[in-house]
Write a protein that holds these residues in place. Sequence first.
Motif, PDB file in Angstrom:
ATOM      1  N   ILE A  98      45.788  29.354  27.410  1.00  0.00           N
ATOM      2  CA  ILE A  98      44.525  28.691  27.892  1.00  0.00           C
ATOM      3  C   ILE A  98      43.197  29.945  28.237  1.00  0.00           C
ATOM      4  O   ILE A  98      43.471  31.063  27.963  1.00  0.00           O
ATOM      5  N   VAL A  99      41.707  29.868  27.577  1.00  0.00           N
ATOM      6  CA  VAL A  99      40.855  30.303  27.608  1.00  0.00           C
ATOM      7  C   VAL A  99      39.897  28.717  28.837  1.00  0.00           C
ATOM      8  O   VAL A  99      39.217  27.861  28.774  1.00  0.00           O
ATOM      9  N   THR A 100      39.221  29.698  29.090  1.00  0.00           N
ATOM     10  CA  THR A 100      38.493  29.144  31.015  1.00  0.00           C
ATOM     11  C   THR A 100      37.503  29.815  30.780  1.00  0.00           C
ATOM     12  O   THR A 100      37.080  31.020  30.402  1.00  0.00           O
ATOM     13  N   ILE A 101      36.582  29.112  31.228  1.00  0.00           N
ATOM     14  CA  ILE A 101      34.881  29.177  31.696  1.00  0.00           C
ATOM     15  C   ILE A 101      35.031  29.808  33.031  1.00  0.00           C
ATOM     16  O   ILE A 101      34.621  29.081  33.343  1.00  0.00           O
ATOM     17  N   GLY A 102      34.376  31.365  33.294  1.00  0.00           N
ATOM     18  CA  GLY A 102      34.713  31.476  34.086  1.00  0.00           C
ATOM     19  C   GLY A 102      32.875  32.282  34.581  1.00  0.00           C
ATOM     20  O   GLY A 102      32.035  30.946  34.462  1.00  0.00           O
ATOM     21  N   THR A 103      32.623  32.885  35.048  1.00  0.00           N
ATOM     22  CA  THR A 103      31.310  32.740  35.560  1.00  0.00           C
ATOM     23  C   THR A 103      31.059  34.580  36.003  1.00  0.00           C
ATOM     24  O   THR A 103      32.027  35.437  36.248  1.00  0.00           O
ATOM     25  N   ALA A 104      29.766  35.461  35.528  1.00  0.00           N
ATOM     26  CA  ALA A 104      29.598  37.160  35.502  1.00  0.00           C
ATOM     27  C   ALA A 104      30.119  37.327  37.419  1.00  0.00           C
ATOM     28  O   ALA A 104      30.478  38.905  36.929  1.00  0.00           O
ATOM     29  N   GLY A 105      30.445  36.529  37.893  1.00  0.00           N
ATOM     30  CA  GLY A 105      29.885  37.219  39.500  1.00  0.00           C
ATOM     31  C   GLY A 105      31.542  37.051  39.639  1.00  0.00           C
ATOM     32  O   GLY A 105      32.087  38.433  40.149  1.00  0.00           O
ATOM     33  N   ILE A 106      32.804  37.093  38.404  1.00  0.00           N
ATOM     34  CA  ILE A 106      33.683  37.962  38.952  1.00  0.00           C
ATOM     35  C   ILE A 106      34.335  38.737  38.535  1.00  0.00           C
ATOM     36  O   ILE A 106      36.081  39.301  38.145  1.00  0.00           O
ATOM     37  N   LEU A 107      33.769  38.854  37.730  1.00  0.00           N
ATOM     38  CA  LEU A 107      33.498  40.674  36.919  1.00  0.00           C
ATOM     39  C   LEU A 107      33.718  41.622  37.602  1.00  0.00           C
ATOM     40  O   LEU A 107      33.610  41.391  39.280  1.00  0.00           O
ATOM     41  N   ASN A 108      34.315  42.976  36.558  1.00  0.00           N
ATOM     42  CA  ASN A 108      34.449  44.222  38.188  1.00  0.00           C
ATOM     43  C   ASN A 108      33.179  44.691  38.953  1.00  0.00           C
ATOM     44  O   ASN A 108      32.270  44.492  37.475  1.00  0.00           O
ATOM     45  N   SER A 109      32.273  44.899  39.750  1.00  0.00           N
ATOM     46  CA  SER A 109      31.200  45.620  39.761  1.00  0.00           C
ATOM     47  C   SER A 109      31.099  47.324  38.920  1.00  0.00           C
ATOM     48  O   SER A 109      32.082  48.126  39.157  1.00  0.00           O
ATOM     49  N   ARG A 110      30.450  47.315  38.951  1.00  0.00           N
ATOM     50  CA  ARG A 110      30.126  48.225  38.269  1.00  0.00           C
ATOM     51  C   ARG A 110      30.094  49.869  38.480  1.00  0.00           C
ATOM     52  O   ARG A 110      30.171  50.575  38.558  1.00  0.00           O
ATOM     53  N   TYR A 111      30.043  49.378  39.508  1.00  0.00           N
ATOM     54  CA  TYR A 111      28.710  50.493  40.807  1.00  0.00           C
ATOM     55  C   TYR A 111      29.968  50.486  41.936  1.00  0.00           C
ATOM     56  O   TYR A 111      29.482  51.379  42.600  1.00  0.00           O
ATOM     57  N   GLU A 112      30.438  49.513  42.536  1.00  0.00           N
ATOM     58  CA  GLU A 112      30.599  49.113  43.891  1.00  0.00           C
ATOM     59  C   GLU A 112      32.142  48.659  43.226  1.00  0.00           C
ATOM     60  O   GLU A 112      32.940  47.680  43.969  1.00  0.00           O
TER      61      GLU A 112
END
Length: 206
Positions: A98-112
């Motif tokens: 399965i490939v699903t479209i998410g949102t950039a909001g659930i990626l890891n924070s680069r700085y926190e």
Amino acid sequence: MKLTILGGSGRVGQKIARLAHDQGYQVQALVRDISKARELIPFATLIEGDATNTEDLQKALIGSHGVISSLNTDKTTTLTTAFPLIIEHMNQLGIKRIVTIGTAGILNSRYEEGKFRYQSSESKRTKTFAAEEHAAVYKMLEQSTLDWTIVCPTYLPEGEEESEVRYELDMLPIDGKKITTGDTAKFAFETFQEHRFSRTRVGICY
């Protein structure tokens, strides 16, 4: 090969459906409005129903070799209601990918460290409901045995393929501002077709 698309008449889903059809896939789509879907993706086998309904989902998944989901929240709990059923039925039917479209909001924070982007100062959004729904789906998939990928676009305006796509595993590439629905659809379909980025999130932008 038969491919099930969830959200097949949506902004990204209909573009994925066309790409799959052009590559010779049998496209099977679960849609809420079958008359609208007939206009947008007339080549697809259409199942009218709701992804939160277990019988509708089973009809859409039977005979399929894989799934691409472009379901969104619709400001409701659609995602967190649908995905336990999606995972259950995929397991029952022996469908792994399965490939699903998410949102950039659930990626890891680069700085926190230890935060999602939507929880950090990197996000400019004041409302987090949609990101929380997508984050819950990520956790469900992570705990499953499915072969999943979450494609995570940043700001997503309507448009066709526009530019070279930058991507990064688990993070949004630096200074990523936007990516069109057309390039998001192409990236997601190629990710499915080429079996890339197994069991991970991938941030995409220009």
